[in-house]
Design a protein around this motif. Structure first.
Motif, PDB file in Angstrom:
ATOM      1  N   ILE A 195     -87.260 -26.373  32.563  1.00  0.00           N
ATOM      2  CA  ILE A 195     -86.450 -25.451  33.219  1.00  0.00           C
ATOM      3  C   ILE A 195     -85.376 -25.847  34.268  1.00  0.00           C
ATOM      4  O   ILE A 195     -85.716 -26.224  35.185  1.00  0.00           O
ATOM      5  CB  ILE A 195     -87.451 -24.091  33.162  1.00  0.00           C
ATOM      6  N   THR A 196     -84.138 -25.287  34.076  1.00  0.00           N
ATOM      7  CA  THR A 196     -82.949 -25.404  35.296  1.00  0.00           C
ATOM      8  C   THR A 196     -83.798 -24.763  37.178  1.00  0.00           C
ATOM      9  O   THR A 196     -84.023 -23.785  36.934  1.00  0.00           O
ATOM     10  CB  THR A 196     -81.924 -24.725  34.854  1.00  0.00           C
ATOM     11  N   GLU A 197     -83.411 -25.245  37.819  1.00  0.00           N
ATOM     12  CA  GLU A 197     -83.489 -25.492  39.545  1.00  0.00           C
ATOM     13  C   GLU A 197     -83.312 -23.635  39.236  1.00  0.00           C
ATOM     14  O   GLU A 197     -84.303 -22.767  40.319  1.00  0.00           O
ATOM     15  CB  GLU A 197     -82.991 -26.049  40.318  1.00  0.00           C
ATOM     16  N   ASP A 198     -81.870 -22.776  39.143  1.00  0.00           N
ATOM     17  CA  ASP A 198     -81.635 -21.621  39.240  1.00  0.00           C
ATOM     18  C   ASP A 198     -82.252 -20.800  38.098  1.00  0.00           C
ATOM     19  O   ASP A 198     -81.858 -19.544  38.102  1.00  0.00           O
ATOM     20  CB  ASP A 198     -80.381 -21.802  38.943  1.00  0.00           C
ATOM     21  N   ARG A 199     -82.780 -21.352  37.061  1.00  0.00           N
ATOM     22  CA  ARG A 199     -84.006 -20.383  35.919  1.00  0.00           C
ATOM     23  C   ARG A 199     -83.313 -19.457  35.391  1.00  0.00           C
ATOM     24  O   ARG A 199     -83.678 -19.465  34.641  1.00  0.00           O
ATOM     25  CB  ARG A 199     -84.944 -19.534  36.861  1.00  0.00           C
ATOM     26  N   LYS A 200     -81.753 -20.506  34.902  1.00  0.00           N
ATOM     27  CA  LYS A 200     -81.005 -19.435  33.943  1.00  0.00           C
ATOM     28  C   LYS A 200     -80.802 -20.159  33.105  1.00  0.00           C
ATOM     29  O   LYS A 200     -80.049 -19.171  32.155  1.00  0.00           O
ATOM     30  CB  LYS A 200     -79.924 -19.879  34.975  1.00  0.00           C
TER      31      LYS A 200
END
Lengths: 110, 113
Positions: free
Chosen positions: A64-69
């Motif tokens: 999961i990317t850090e910005d959760r997008k």
């Protein structure tokens, strides 16, 4: 629940890693990312889920990317039996239902 | 194998009839959710039962109803069947309501003629 966007289809060579992307740009702080797959004519199979940390189990890894997008499901060594429709689902912590989109049809080829 | 069983496997009914589908949840699971999957589409949430009470419902008319029994098994009833009700009906059980993962049964294929 937030909407997800997945490519409609992908191919992968047997034995190689399959990386399935999912976009969920409107995800909220309390929403989890779930992955299920459905092999033809069978019920969906739970694979993995996560909130913000990367997760790994015996079936797959979830990044999961850090910005959760966005997120990526990784099948490290795809086999022919991994051919299925893969669904990325975003679900609220208190949610009681899974909202399935169109999914990605993964074809693993010899 | 998820331990979730459904019966019957296949069913053919005539428009206007009523049908009952059954689901036995995985041992220890007190929550059952039902989904409808039309051909070529993803499953759509019908409703969920938690400890014998309906705990959420999707966009389905009242002729779709359900029950959950003290042993947590469940039934889905559909009255006044329509041709568009032809689909794979899936049940899923989970340890509780909320973010617990749902484990699906193999489904019941309903054909309405």
């Amino acid at each position: 629940d937030a909407k997800t966007t997945q490519p409609p289809s992908m191919d992968c060579a047997e034995g190689r890693a399959a990386n399935l992307p999912c976009n969920h740009s409107t995800i909220s702080g309390n929403e989890y990312v779930y992955w299920y797959r459905q092999i033809h004519s069978q019920g969906p199979q739970y694979i993995i889920h996560g909130l913000k940390n990367n997760e790994t189990n015996e079936m797959a890894s979830l990044i999961i990317t850090e910005d959760r997008k966005s997120s990526t499901l990784i099948l490290p060594h795809a086999t022919l039996r991994d051919t299925a429709v893969y669904y990325c689902i975003v679900r609220a912590a208190a949610g009681n239902m899974l909202t399935f989109g169109g999914g990605t049809r993964l074809m693993v080829k010899p | 194998e998820t331990g979730v069983t459904q019966s019957p496997t296949h069913l053919i009914k005539t428009r206007g009839q009523q049908v009952t589908l059954r689901c036995s949840s995985q041992s220890g699971h007190n929550t059952v959710s039902w989904y409808q999957q039309a051909l070529g589409q993803g499953p759509q949430f019908i409703f969920q039962y938690y400890r014998e009470e309906e705990n959420g419902r999707g966009n389905f008319p009242p002729r779709f109803s359900g029950l959950q029994f003290p042993n947590y098994s469940s039934e889905l009833n559909v009255n006044a069947l329509e041709l568009d009700d032809s689909a794979l009906y899936l049940c899923a059980s989970s340890l509780a309501s909320g973010t617990y993962e749902q484990y699906f049964g193999p489904g019941t294929r309903l054909t309405v003629t």
